[in-house]
Design a protein around this motif. Structure first.
Motif, mmCIF file in Angstrom:
data_model
loop_
_atom_site.group_PDB
_atom_site.id
_atom_site.type_symbol
_atom_site.label_atom_id
_atom_site.label_comp_id
_atom_site.label_asym_id
_atom_site.label_seq_id
_atom_site.Cartn_x
_atom_site.Cartn_y
_atom_site.Cartn_z
ATOM 1 N N ILE A 1 -38.760 -16.545 40.517
ATOM 2 C CA ILE A 1 -39.290 -15.208 40.344
ATOM 3 C C ILE A 1 -38.850 -14.983 38.969
ATOM 4 O O ILE A 1 -39.881 -14.270 38.317
ATOM 5 C CB ILE A 1 -38.247 -14.285 41.389
ATOM 6 N N LEU A 2 -37.888 -15.267 38.248
ATOM 7 C CA LEU A 2 -37.661 -15.092 36.814
ATOM 8 C C LEU A 2 -38.986 -15.674 36.095
ATOM 9 O O LEU A 2 -39.373 -15.065 35.106
ATOM 10 C CB LEU A 2 -36.552 -15.592 36.463
ATOM 11 N N ILE A 3 -39.207 -16.674 36.376
ATOM 12 C CA ILE A 3 -40.254 -17.611 35.800
ATOM 13 C C ILE A 3 -41.665 -16.748 36.021
ATOM 14 O O ILE A 3 -42.542 -16.615 35.035
ATOM 15 C CB ILE A 3 -40.389 -19.123 36.028
ATOM 16 N N LEU B 1 -33.942 -18.224 57.506
ATOM 17 C CA LEU B 1 -33.414 -18.500 56.510
ATOM 18 C C LEU B 1 -34.067 -18.268 55.137
ATOM 19 O O LEU B 1 -33.067 -17.664 54.067
ATOM 20 C CB LEU B 1 -33.086 -20.184 56.189
ATOM 21 N N ALA B 2 -34.970 -18.529 55.011
ATOM 22 C CA ALA B 2 -35.961 -18.285 53.791
ATOM 23 C C ALA B 2 -36.000 -16.610 53.708
ATOM 24 O O ALA B 2 -35.628 -16.313 52.474
ATOM 25 C CB ALA B 2 -37.356 -18.535 53.762
ATOM 26 N N PHE B 3 -36.102 -15.863 54.714
ATOM 27 C CA PHE B 3 -35.822 -14.549 54.600
ATOM 28 C C PHE B 3 -34.450 -13.837 53.906
ATOM 29 O O PHE B 3 -34.414 -13.091 52.922
ATOM 30 C CB PHE B 3 -36.105 -13.708 55.870
ATOM 31 N N PHE B 4 -33.483 -14.686 54.444
ATOM 32 C CA PHE B 4 -31.980 -14.316 53.852
ATOM 33 C C PHE B 4 -32.020 -14.757 52.623
ATOM 34 O O PHE B 4 -31.341 -13.899 51.632
ATOM 35 C CB PHE B 4 -30.976 -14.933 54.677
ATOM 36 N N ALA B 5 -32.530 -15.810 52.051
ATOM 37 C CA ALA B 5 -32.365 -16.429 50.812
ATOM 38 C C ALA B 5 -33.197 -15.583 49.782
ATOM 39 O O ALA B 5 -32.766 -15.281 48.829
ATOM 40 C CB ALA B 5 -33.146 -17.771 50.918
ATOM 41 N N PHE B 6 -34.375 -14.953 50.379
ATOM 42 C CA PHE B 6 -35.222 -14.311 49.550
ATOM 43 C C PHE B 6 -34.472 -12.791 48.889
ATOM 44 O O PHE B 6 -34.595 -12.287 47.849
ATOM 45 C CB PHE B 6 -36.592 -13.814 50.280
ATOM 46 N N ILE C 1 -31.508 -12.326 48.908
ATOM 47 C CA ILE C 1 -30.295 -12.724 47.860
ATOM 48 C C ILE C 1 -30.925 -13.001 46.595
ATOM 49 O O ILE C 1 -30.439 -12.548 45.550
ATOM 50 C CB ILE C 1 -29.312 -13.888 48.480
ATOM 51 N N ALA C 2 -32.003 -13.722 46.499
ATOM 52 C CA ALA C 2 -32.750 -14.124 45.218
ATOM 53 C C ALA C 2 -33.079 -12.732 44.685
ATOM 54 O O ALA C 2 -33.134 -12.462 43.427
ATOM 55 C CB ALA C 2 -34.106 -14.905 45.650
ATOM 56 N N VAL C 3 -33.515 -11.930 45.391
ATOM 57 C CA VAL C 3 -33.941 -10.554 44.618
ATOM 58 C C VAL C 3 -32.682 -9.851 43.964
ATOM 59 O O VAL C 3 -32.737 -9.068 42.942
ATOM 60 C CB VAL C 3 -34.653 -9.620 45.603
ATOM 61 N N GLY C 4 -31.625 -9.898 44.457
ATOM 62 C CA GLY C 4 -30.370 -9.321 44.068
ATOM 63 C C GLY C 4 -30.079 -10.164 42.966
ATOM 64 O O GLY C 4 -29.565 -9.627 41.884
ATOM 65 N N ALA D 1 -31.967 -19.459 47.935
ATOM 66 C CA ALA D 1 -31.888 -18.308 47.055
ATOM 67 C C ALA D 1 -31.947 -18.527 45.585
ATOM 68 O O ALA D 1 -32.603 -18.038 44.579
ATOM 69 C CB ALA D 1 -30.697 -17.549 47.220
ATOM 70 N N VAL D 2 -31.158 -19.645 44.865
ATOM 71 C CA VAL D 2 -31.248 -20.290 43.597
ATOM 72 C C VAL D 2 -32.675 -20.461 43.158
ATOM 73 O O VAL D 2 -33.120 -20.004 42.183
ATOM 74 C CB VAL D 2 -29.991 -20.897 43.331
ATOM 75 N N GLY D 3 -33.360 -21.222 43.924
ATOM 76 C CA GLY D 3 -34.563 -21.720 43.731
ATOM 77 C C GLY D 3 -35.570 -20.618 43.707
ATOM 78 O O GLY D 3 -36.350 -20.380 42.639
#
Length: 786
Positions: free
Chosen positions: A35-37, A335-340, A342-345, A28-30
């Motif tokens: 995404i910010l970049i 896992l990547a879906f869950f991370a995504f 969280i990343a959006v949040g 999620a952090v990665g």
């Protein structure tokens, strides 16, 4: 089948909550960083790329040799636009653009001063996609008696009333009817403005000329669809020389869509600039995702012993390797879906702060296509992150696993070691480059600028200030709020003009191609600006009336002109003559990272537009400013008092470098954070699998420190290996960055020492926390089953 895979994956994730949590959070952090970049890159890549006919829009650039080097620049003569439009049938429309004029606008007693506006041709509104909300480009505007304003400026001047047809007063002499109101300019355009005037008004004010040597505006053209750029550039190459045989400048058209990113010229080509930042950020974004994927692989393979029996049993009851691979990949994508999610949040939460960091209001508007790409990248990330664990775990032989012969698995640490080394190699490179950018920017900013910035202010001469300059100057000096005053061509931090064609004793015809920055003053420039006089004296029309045609040279100018005795030398250009009265030390008026160009400071025969004044250091700044404001209001009552601290405007020159350094620091921190999550997971797994060994060692007398060292030394060794690998890569990056600047700090040995200490300290603290917990555990609990 998919339902079964998902159910099995969810059960597996629930059984391993710690590792699943670390995996999800690391990804999620990665993803959030990437995404910010991506949002920032979207903003940069969209700069003036939203115009309907963007592929037909170009800006004209000059090309010529100066000081023995080939240079390109995008300011052109004001006469070029209409002349080239008339001569070239390939040109559908043109506009000259000159934005940055400061005017005072009034409606009754309501006044607003703005410098966000200027002059354009009618073609501006047909070439560029800036929608008109009301009104139109009418005859009033074309004749110079109308004005087109932005929606926000219309609201500021007229409130909620319809502005079209209403009258605005410009300064105290000119009146305009509002011809149209434009939708506010988007943030990703260089044409941000509150108002647009016609060049016909500029002509009435004497601001237009037909001098082919006076490059003062930007000229934009729209070519007919299908026009071959190479052939067109060949056709217009010698256009300016046809009109002025004395100049040897050629011209060429540059695509507008490249204007923002390729904003620096090298050897006559626009090949550098912000595009370097785009490329660096793209690499950093990819590396962030890669580090997150590596983190996932490490944590997944670290659980190999836990899942080995599961693999063995499933193979015995008939599961093929392909089904196992699919199962593990489904887990990874889940896992990547869950991370995504969280990343959006995280992105939604941090985007305003991230926008403040880069000083741009960013928004997330990917659209349907963008979201499809984002989801595709999420799935790809899950597949990449899960690929190695899937193929690795599915390769276990069931007989060996079920018999308990896991030696091969237990010894399989080299792959994880390589991945840890790769993670920290990237992190160390980012730390090193961040330190370099920060230190180099600070070094250049703190080097001698050639003048004293402390307590130095400037105000542009507008309204009645130029007419009332003498009594204004006397009142300022008499007030005690300032110690000295000087009238100058421009702010000391900004070049307004440059010229070539000068001659002097001993000069050659070739010397006329030397380009000199032009500056100007009437008196006391050296004292007011805190400059260093090397020879002769300052220009002073009060003591020496003949100084209206005096000149001073900088030390670089003296060397360039090969003058052994510059004082008294006569300089000529066309029919104008100046006599040199002094030589001063070089001072930085352009970019501090660039080579200092030769400069000529002319007496007040040159156009002077700025007043500098130095505050009295023996009085409070607030008291000084209050007194100065009262004096300015006395001699220029119709205009607000606007002042600028020179040290602030000087610092603006480093803003882009500082922003990039801050971004590098941010993403270096994220990389370290993700890497440490992986280390924490690995040391947790190691402590769990070596519980009995630790218990035996404690029973035999091993200290807590010894056990911490046992568990930590392997990771410290990996960090050191990462450092060794990172050094040559970082050196290449540093050399490339520092070589682009004439003035740089050079590579410093202590950067490497600090970086390795930071990496080791962070890694050790991460590892030692869990190692300490394992070392202090009661050995009875781990050995009681033996």
């Amino acid at each position: 089948m998919l339902r079964m895979y998902l159910k099995t994956a969810i059960r597996s994730l629930q059984r391993n909550k710690l590792f699943s949590g670390l995996n999800v959070f690391g990804l999620a952090v990665g993803m959030a960083g990437a995404i910010l970049i991506a949002i920032l890159l979207q903003y940069m890549l969209s700069y003036d790329r939203f115009h309907k006919d963007e592929d037909q829009l170009y800006v004209i650039s000059n090309l010529d040799h100066f000081n023995g080097e080939l240079h390109a620049w995008k300011t052109t003569p004001t006469i070029l636009g209409p002349s080239i439009k008339e001569a070239m049938p390939e040109i559908q429309a043109f506009t000259r653009v000159d934005i940055g004029y400061s005017y005072l606008f009034s409606v009754g007693e309501h006044r607003i001063q703005t410098d966000k506006g200027g002059y354009v041709d009618p073609g501006f509104f047909s070439m560029f996609s800036f929608p008109m909300l009301s009104g139109a480009v009418n005859d009033d505007w074309k004749s110079g008696s109308g004005i087109i304003i932005s929606a926000s400026f219309a609201k500021a001047m007229f409130g909620n009333e319809n502005a079209v047809g209403k009258t605005l007063r410009l300064d105290t002499t000119s009146y305009f009817k509002v011809a149209g109101v434009l939708r506010d300019m988007p943030k990703n355009t260089k044409f941000k403005a509150d108002f647009f005037l016609s060049w016909q008004y500029a002509d009435r004010q004497g601001q237009l000329d037909s001098n082919w040597e006076n490059n003062s505006v930007n000229t934009y053209i729209k070519l007919n669809e299908g026009t071959d750029l190479t052939a067109f550039n060949k056709k217009i190459e010698g256009f300016t020389r046809l009109h002025n045989r004395k100049i040897k400048t050629t011209i060429f058209a540059v695509p507008l869509k490249e204007d923002y990113l390729y904003n620096q010229e090298e050897n006559g080509q626009y090949a550098s600039g912000r595009i370097v930042i785009v490329r660096c950020l793209t690499v950093i974004g990819i590396l962030l995702l890669l580090i997150a994927c590596i983190n996932f692989m490490n944590l997944s393979t670290a659980q190999s012993e836990r899942r080995a029996r599961e693999v063995g049993v499933r193979k015995v009851i008939g599961a093929t390797r392909t089904r196992l691979i699919v199962q593990f990949l489904v887990e990874s994508v889940l896992l990547a879906f869950f991370a995504f999610i969280i990343a959006v949040g995280i992105v939604k939460l941090l985007l305003p702060a991230f926008g403040n960091l880069v000083e741009t209001k960013l928004s997330w508007h990917f659209g349907i296509g963008g979201w499809i790409i984002a989801v595709a990248v999420m799935i790809l990330t899950g597949l990449i992150a899960g690929s190695y664990p899937a193929f690795y775990l599915s390769s276990f032989a069931p007989i060996k696993v079920l018999k308990g012969t896991l030696g091969r698995i237990g010894r399989k640490v080299s792959a994880r070691s390589v991945l840890v080394v790769l993670q920290f190699t990237v992190a160390i490179i980012l730390i090193l480059t961040t330190i370099m950018i920060t230190q180099d920017t600070g070094y250049v900013q703190n080097r001698d600028s050639g003048y004293d910035r402390n307590g130095l202010l400037y105000t542009n001469l507008e309204g009645h200030l130029n007419k009332n300059y003498e009594p204004l100057r006397n009142a300022l000096l008499k007030s005690g709020a300032v110690t000295s005053v000087s009238k100058n061509m421009s702010p000391v931090t900004q070049r307004y003009t440059d010229s070539w064609g000068f001659s002097w004793p001993g000069s050659t015809e070739q010397d006329k191609k030397i380009d000199f920055i032009r500056y100007g003053t009437n008196a006391d420039m050296v004292g007011t600006l805190g400059m260093h006089l090397l020879e002769g004296r300052d220009i002073d029309v009060y003591k020496y009336p003949a100084d209206s045609t005096a000149a001073m040279l900088t030390e670089t100018s003296v060397r360039t002109m090969r003058l052994k005795d510059p004082i008294g030398a006569v300089i000529r250009r066309n029919d104008v003559t100046w006599h040199v009265v002094g030589v001063i030390q070089d001072f930085i008026i352009e970019q501090p990272f660039d080579k200092v160009a030769p400069m000529i400071i002319l007496g007040p025969a040159a156009y002077l537009q700025t007043i500098h004044y130095r505050l009295n250091p023996n009085r409070p700044v607030e008291a000084n400013l209050a007194a100065i404001k009262g004096i300015f209001n006395q001699f220029n009552p119709d205009y607000p008092f606007v002042y600028h601290f020179v040290d602030n405007t000087y610092a603006e020159k480093f803003k882009e470098n500082k922003k990039f350094g801050q971004l590098s620091l941010l993403f270096a921190g994220l990389t370290i954070f993700i890497s440490c999550l992986g280390l924490f997971g690995l040391i947790t797994y190691m402590a769990e699998t070596r519980t009995k060994e630790i218990g035996v060692r404690k029973v035999l007398g091993a200290s807590v420190a010894a056990i911490i060292g046992l568990l930590s030394k392997g990771f410290v060794r990996l960090i050191l290996i990462s450092f060794v690998i990172a050094i040559p890569i970082a050196l290449l990056i540093m050399d490339k960055w520092l070589s682009s600047s004439v003035y740089s700090i050079g590579i410093q040995w202590w950067w490497f020492v600090v970086t390795v200490l930071i990496a080791i300290l962070i890694g050790f603290l991460t590892v030692s926390f869990q190692a300490l917990k394992a070392a202090r555990a009661n050995p009875v609990q781990s050995l009681k089953t033996e």
